[in-house]
Design an enzyme around this catalytic site. Structure first.
Site, short mmCIF file in Angstrom:
data_model
loop_
_atom_site.label_atom_id
_atom_site.label_comp_id
_atom_site.label_asym_id
_atom_site.label_seq_id
_atom_site.Cartn_x
_atom_site.Cartn_y
_atom_site.Cartn_z
N SER A 96 -10.82 -9.87 5.22
CA SER A 96 -10.29 -9.23 4.01
C SER A 96 -11.31 -9.22 2.87
CB SER A 96 -9.00 -9.93 3.60
OG SER A 96 -8.42 -9.28 2.51
N ASP A 239 -10.86 -3.57 -1.11
CA ASP A 239 -11.45 -4.80 -0.58
C ASP A 239 -11.97 -4.51 0.83
OD1 ASP A 239 -8.96 -4.59 0.67
OD2 ASP A 239 -8.79 -6.76 0.90
N ASP A 241 -11.02 -4.91 3.88
CA ASP A 241 -10.22 -4.33 4.97
C ASP A 241 -9.23 -3.28 4.47
OD1 ASP A 241 -8.59 -6.23 3.72
OD2 ASP A 241 -7.47 -6.64 5.56
N ASP A 243 -6.70 -3.12 2.25
CA ASP A 243 -5.29 -3.23 1.90
C ASP A 243 -5.06 -3.41 0.40
OD1 ASP A 243 -6.21 -5.83 1.84
OD2 ASP A 243 -4.67 -6.66 3.16
MG MG Z 1 -7.49 -7.42 2.30
#
Ligand code: MG
Length: 457
Positions: A96, A239, A241, A243
């Site tokens: 993440s 960010d 990844d 999300d």
């Molecule tokens: Mg994330």
């Protein structure tokens, strides 16, 4: 019981605190837990991603799981694909927003949401006991690469906004995907909405040369400059990844996630009077003010994105938020999704026909101060009991630590960290000095309680 999963999957530095044989064991444990099923596997741009993904794939197949490898993909696109496609579970290889040396493993249930704590515990016990179920040579799972998921996902996001109205506006949007996988989703969404798209930090690079993978107000200067130079209507930063989404207004000013969340909540409640909003107890009072003003129902949860998702499912709530730039929109999928958040902001910008800076300025304004106090893990519960007994009267929320509200609209929260031997202390007030004073007062109170408990022990 030893833990493997943290608050958001398993996180580690490969070759330092977690070895390749540990990764294989995680894959074997997950495969043993799910049985002969179909798994969708994906990863973000991190340098160790391919090594970890291929090891997890091998381990899963040796337990009889068939692996469909999506390769580079955002976490929300993988989650949507697991939910909508013919898969029994998903695995995302990502850390993440953590620094580049980290990586991690997230397990996604068939509904697209991260697996609940109870399932993590079963996988952990299989991992630690080493009771893996290998299948015979003629039952090993198959392996297939799979393409086109990102395009399907973007089409699904588009269903939730007024496409023709946004297209007519011909907006200009700058995107900072942190050199990671959001470059595959958000620019495609924007192009589909007839936006002029500019990107910074947009080549895929697992060393994250542009900025730290966590979008913060202090590391979005390049994006702000791009917005101003291009005369863009807005900017968005994700960010590692994809999300989370942090937005920059047309003046180049970045706004923290509690501001964009309050804006999305306001717009949602105007269109859905009486709607339920789910938010962690650490959320800004600005969101509560908006919910009260527009007649909604705010449900507080413990801090953690999985808890927000699972609470939304339980209550049938359509909108969840996190102050770090997490927007959960259940008509699409009840998980944090940075590209869906971008689509919602574009929809708001179009419907309200006002500059983003003006929309942000219309929201209630508070100042937040965050700090921490060291506290041994074994004392955390006793500290909370003692703290609660000292609080007299007023509104107190005890869902995660103790949050105390005051009549001037300010609040202070003391919350035991789930991962570190500390108490986190947050306060929010109309004036920065008041927030600082509330934090100092709470820190002093916690230190007193901790030292008196330690002297008794
Ligand atoms: Mg994330």
């Amino acid at each position: 019981m030893k833990r493997l999963f943290g608050t958001n999957g398993i996180r580690f530095v490969l070759g330092r605190d977690f070895m390749l044989e540990d990764v294989l064991k995680v894959g074997l444990a997950i495969g043993t837990f799910f049985g002969k099923r179909r798994c969708l596997l994906g990863r973000d741009v991190r340098l160790t991603g391919e090594t970890i993904a291929s090891s997890v794939a091998s381990a899963l197949m040796s337990t009889g799981v068939s692996v469909y490898d999506a390769g580079l993909i955002t976490t929300p696109a993988l989650q949507y694909s697991v939910k909508s496609g013919d898969f029994d579970f998903g695995i995302m290889i990502t850390a993440s927003h953590n620094p580049p040396e980290f990586n991690g493993i997230k397990v996604i249930d068939s509904d697209g949401v991260e697996i609940p704590r109870e399932k993590e515990e079963v996988i952990e016990s299989i991992f630690f006991e080493g009771k893996f179920r290998y299948v015979s040579w003629n039952e090993v799972g198959s392996y297939m690469r799979i393409q086109g998921l990102v395009e399907d996902y973007v089409r699904a996001v588009l269903k939730h906004v007024n496409i023709s109205a946004i297209m007519e506006r011909k907006l200009t949007v700058a995107v900072d995907p942190a050199n990671s996988v959001s470059v595959l989703t958000t620019p495609l969404l924007l192009k589909s909405l007839n936006c002029r798209v500019l990107t910074v930090n947009a080549h895929l690079d697992g060393t994250f040369p542009g900025r730290d993978p966590e979008p913060r107000l202090d590391n979005l200067g390049t994006l702000s400059d791009a917005v101003i130079a291009a005369g863009a209507d807005m900017g968005v930063a994700h960010d590692g990844d994809g999300d989370r989404a942090i937005f920059v207004d047309e003046k180049g000013r970045a706004h923290w996630g509690d501001r964009s969340a309050a804006l999305i909540v306001m717009d949602y409640l105007e269109r859905n009077p009486g709607g339920t909003i789910v938010a962690p107890v650490s959320t800004s009072k600005a969101v509560e003010d908006v919910v009260n003003k527009y007649g909604g129902n705010l449900v507080y949860t413990k801090v953690g994105s999985i808890i927000v998702s699972r609470t939304m499912l339980k209550l049938g709530a359509e909108l969840g938020i996190e102050e770090n730039g997490g927007i959960f929109y259940a008509p699409h999928i009840p998980v944090r999704d940075g590209t869906m958040a971008t689509a919602l902001i574009l929809d708001i910008l179009t419907r309200r026909n006002e500059p983003l800076s003006k929309l942000f300025a219309s929201l209630p304004k508070y100042y937040q101060v965050k700090d921490k106090v060291p506290c041994p893990n074994e004392l955390k519960e006793a500290v909370l009991r003692a703290l609660l007994s000292e609080i007299k009267g007023g509104r107190v929320e005890t869902i995660d630590g103790a949050k105390v509200w005051f009549s001037d609209g300010s609040w202070v929260l003391a919350r035991p960290s789930g991962t570190e031997p500390i108490y986190r202390v947050f306060a929010e007030a109309k004036e920065p000095g008041r927030a600082q004073a509330l934090v100092e007062e709470m820190k002093a109170k916690l230190r007193d309680i901790i030292s008196s408990l330690m002297s008794r022990a």
